[in-house]
Motif scaffolding. Structure first.
Motif, short mmCIF file in Angstrom:
data_model
loop_
_atom_site.label_atom_id
_atom_site.label_comp_id
_atom_site.label_asym_id
_atom_site.label_seq_id
_atom_site.Cartn_x
_atom_site.Cartn_y
_atom_site.Cartn_z
N GLN A 94 1.82 9.70 7.78
CA GLN A 94 2.63 10.09 6.62
C GLN A 94 3.39 8.89 6.04
O GLN A 94 3.46 8.72 4.82
CB GLN A 94 3.62 11.19 7.04
CG GLN A 94 4.47 11.71 5.89
CD GLN A 94 5.38 12.86 6.33
OE1 GLN A 94 5.14 13.50 7.35
NE2 GLN A 94 6.42 13.12 5.57
N ASP A 95 3.91 8.05 6.93
CA ASP A 95 4.66 6.88 6.48
C ASP A 95 3.77 5.91 5.70
O ASP A 95 4.17 5.39 4.65
CB ASP A 95 5.27 6.15 7.67
CG ASP A 95 6.32 6.99 8.37
OD1 ASP A 95 6.82 7.96 7.75
OD2 ASP A 95 6.63 6.69 9.55
N ILE A 96 2.55 5.67 6.20
CA ILE A 96 1.65 4.74 5.53
C ILE A 96 1.16 5.33 4.21
O ILE A 96 1.00 4.61 3.22
CB ILE A 96 0.46 4.37 6.46
CG1 ILE A 96 0.98 3.68 7.73
CG2 ILE A 96 -0.53 3.46 5.74
CD1 ILE A 96 -0.08 3.42 8.77
N ALA A 97 0.94 6.64 4.18
CA ALA A 97 0.54 7.29 2.92
C ALA A 97 1.62 7.11 1.86
O ALA A 97 1.32 6.90 0.67
CB ALA A 97 0.28 8.78 3.17
N GLU A 98 2.88 7.17 2.26
CA GLU A 98 3.97 6.94 1.33
C GLU A 98 3.97 5.50 0.82
O GLU A 98 4.25 5.24 -0.36
CB GLU A 98 5.30 7.27 1.99
CG GLU A 98 5.51 8.76 2.25
CD GLU A 98 6.81 9.05 2.97
OE1 GLU A 98 7.58 8.09 3.23
OE2 GLU A 98 7.05 10.24 3.29
N GLN A 99 3.65 4.55 1.72
CA GLN A 99 3.55 3.14 1.30
C GLN A 99 2.47 2.97 0.24
O GLN A 99 2.65 2.22 -0.72
CB GLN A 99 3.24 2.25 2.50
CG GLN A 99 4.40 2.00 3.45
CD GLN A 99 4.01 1.05 4.57
OE1 GLN A 99 3.59 1.47 5.64
NE2 GLN A 99 4.14 -0.25 4.33
N GLU A 104 2.63 -0.25 -2.16
CA GLU A 104 2.91 -1.32 -1.19
C GLU A 104 1.67 -1.71 -0.39
O GLU A 104 1.73 -2.65 0.41
CB GLU A 104 4.02 -0.87 -0.23
CG GLU A 104 5.35 -0.62 -0.92
CD GLU A 104 6.40 -0.07 0.02
OE1 GLU A 104 6.06 0.16 1.21
OE2 GLU A 104 7.54 0.14 -0.42
N ILE A 105 0.57 -1.00 -0.59
CA ILE A 105 -0.68 -1.30 0.12
C ILE A 105 -1.76 -1.61 -0.91
O ILE A 105 -1.99 -0.81 -1.83
CB ILE A 105 -1.14 -0.11 0.99
CG1 ILE A 105 -0.06 0.28 1.99
CG2 ILE A 105 -2.46 -0.44 1.69
CD1 ILE A 105 0.21 -0.73 3.07
N ASP A 106 -2.43 -2.76 -0.77
CA ASP A 106 -3.49 -3.16 -1.70
C ASP A 106 -4.89 -2.85 -1.19
O ASP A 106 -5.84 -2.75 -1.98
CB ASP A 106 -3.38 -4.65 -2.00
CG ASP A 106 -2.05 -5.01 -2.65
OD1 ASP A 106 -1.73 -4.39 -3.68
OD2 ASP A 106 -1.34 -5.89 -2.13
#
Length: 529
Positions: A94-99, A104-106
């Motif tokens: 969930q945290d990475i999905a928000e990034q 914030e993720i390329d």
């Protein structure tokens, strides 16, 4: 500003046996290659189980790795059963999905992920924002693609290694963004990159390194030769002949791996090339291995650039490189390489046969200057191995043992028995033990030789005496084995033993006398009041 990458996945099923069981090494290789491309890790969710996911159960022990920005390295986020770790991974998902939603993720690197479970939210976000994804794991990548994720490169895991996967991942992303990237070699255990670019394999051709790394194979052959002389073990002579044929394969594998630095892929290429290079002897094996290593590099790079699946890249690089190089040696180079080897051996035999004693004396007198000047490993060791290729032992190998190992043992023993001060005895003892126990580490005598020119001169004289006796007894032997065992590997155990004892005793006595004289010349301490 560098591109931000998320690494998502698990130790997998097939991946578990191809690097997944060592997650830090696996992740470290990816981070090395990312750093070379100026890519930064912004997020990590990697589940490492203590068994293949194909056999893992809910109570299988597992570890969850995440990314610690402040430490700039992977950290353990949770440990426990696989069921417990999966629960923790869902929060991280969930945290990475928000990034991803925040931009914030390329890009994403994937290895054996779970798009329907612990990685569902990440790939849903990646699909919405058209994030480029590259990865391995046939089943997981198919599931990711079915969700509409922008997959730029996908492959199965079979046949891949940590390094080849990492290079493939980063190459795919850099090609997508049209960024420059030069793969590097280096430690895959964690932080730091290597200094040698994978694009410069020619710089890693090192004949001395190939020879030294292959030496255990020659010693194994010498041991078989010695064992075949024991009554009742004469059948081992056929094993000895088989091992002679295996030497080019050993050298080819070492050469291919050192030149290409692509782990198992280069090893396979080296084996294929080595088998086809056996008719060229050890010189043919070296040439075949170097050729295989160079071709592995170039074929691998081209296949990655053409976006072949990682499994196909490895198969093409390892198989074709070995075949092309090996066939070139088999049909074109083998007769020349074999003739060169025979020529060098013939020259040594001619010089020795002219006057064995003089040849031994000269070799003994020159062997210390040769090793100190760097000539030994560059010239003498290759000749020793060429001699051993045919007979399992060597004239210069015997001179090595008596002129270097035994002389070093004599000097260090003298400094144990009669040192100039107590500190020297402590320095000398480990060196003497290694000389006698392992037939190596002649550098142990350097502190005593360099601090006293007369001891240096005594070492050269003792080596000359040992070489003279080797010639008189026409000894063929080897170093790099326990000194007490070395005579059994020679063609003349009695002559080799006498030669070794003469060198040891000569250097021992000279050093003891010089140490005593040195103590006698020291001024006595003034004890008057």
């Amino acid at each position: 500003m560098s591109r931000q990458i998320a690494i998502i996945g698990s130790s997998g099923g097939n991946l578990y046996n191809l690097g997944g069981k060592d997650p830090r090494r696996l992740l470290g290789e990816i981070l090395i290659q990312m750093e070379s491309a100026d890519l930064s890790c912004a997020a990590l969710q990697f589940i490492a189980a203590e068994a293949s996911m194909d056999q893992a159960k809910p109570d299988t022990r597992a570890t969850l790795y995440s990314w610690k920005m402040s430490q700039d390295e992977p950290v353990i986020a949770a440990q426990g059963t696989l069921q417990e770790v999966n629960e923790a991974a869902r929060q991280l998902d969930q945290d990475i999905a928000e990034q991803i939603s925040l931009g914030e993720i390329d890009g994403i690197i994937v290895m054996s992920a779970d798009p329907e479970g612990t990685n569902r939210l990440v790939f849903e976000a990646a699909a919405r924002h058209k994030i480029p994804v590259t990865g391995t794991g046939g089943t997981s990548m198919a599931g990711i693609q079915s969700r509409g994720v922008h997959v730029i490169a996908a492959s199965g895991t079979t046949g891949t290694t940590n390094r080849t996967r990492a290079v493939t991942f980063v190459t795919s992303l850099c090609k997508h963004w049209r960024m420059p990237y030069r793969p590097v070699i280096g430690s895959s255990a964690g932080a730091g990159t290597g200094n040698d670019a994978l694009s410069s394999p020619w710089k890693r051709i090192n004949l001395r390194g190939i020879m030294m790394a292959s030496l255990p194979g020659f010693i194994a052959m010498a041991l078989i030769l010695a064992a075949s002389k024991v009554p009742g073990l004469s059948s081992l002579s056929t094993v000895f002949e088989l091992m002679i044929k295996a030497l080019p394969v050993i050298l080819a594998v070492i050469a291919a791996k050192q030149v290409s630095e692509l782990d198992e892929v280069s090893i396979v290429a080296g084996i294929v090339a080595g088998v086809l290079s056996t008719e060229g002897g050890i010189i043919g094996g070296i040439i075949g291995g170097i050729g295989a290593g160079l071709l592995v590099h170039y074929i691998f790079r081209k296949c990655v650039e053409w976006r072949f699946p990682a499994t196909t890249v490895n198969i093409a690089a390892g198989g074709l490189a070995g075949l092309i190089s090996g066939l070139a040696v088999y049909f074109l180079i083998a007769p020349i390489a074999l003739a060169a080897g025979e020529g060098i051996r013939g020259l040594i035999e001619m010089l020795v046969s002219f006057s064995p004693a003089i040849a031994g004396l000269i070799a003994g007198l020159l062997i210390w200057p040769a090793i100190i000047g760097g000539v030994y490993h560059a010239a003498i060791l290759p000749i020793v191995l060429l001699e051993m290729e045919r007979t399992g032992n060597s004239f210069l190998g015997a001179v090595d043992m008596v002129g270097l190992v035994m002389v070093s043992a004599g000097i260090t023993l003298a400094n144990i028995v009669a040192p100039r001060d107590k500190g020297e005895a402590a320095v000398a003892a480990p060196g003497f033990a290694m000389n006698m126990g392992f037939g190596t580490f002649v550098e142990a005598a350097y502190p005593f030789m360099f601090s006293n020119k007369l001891v240096f001169g005594g070492a050269i004289m003792s080596a000359g005496l040992g070489g003279l006796l080797v010639g008189l007894f026409e000894v063929r032997g080897t170093a790099y084995v326990p000194s007490f065992f070395a005579p059994t590997l020679s063609n003349n155990a009695f002559g080799f033993t006498i030669s070794m004892l003469a060198s040891l005793l000569c250097s021992f006595l000279i050093t003891v006398i010089l140490n005593k004289l040195s103590l006698g010349r020291r001024p006595k301490a003034d004890v008057s009041m």
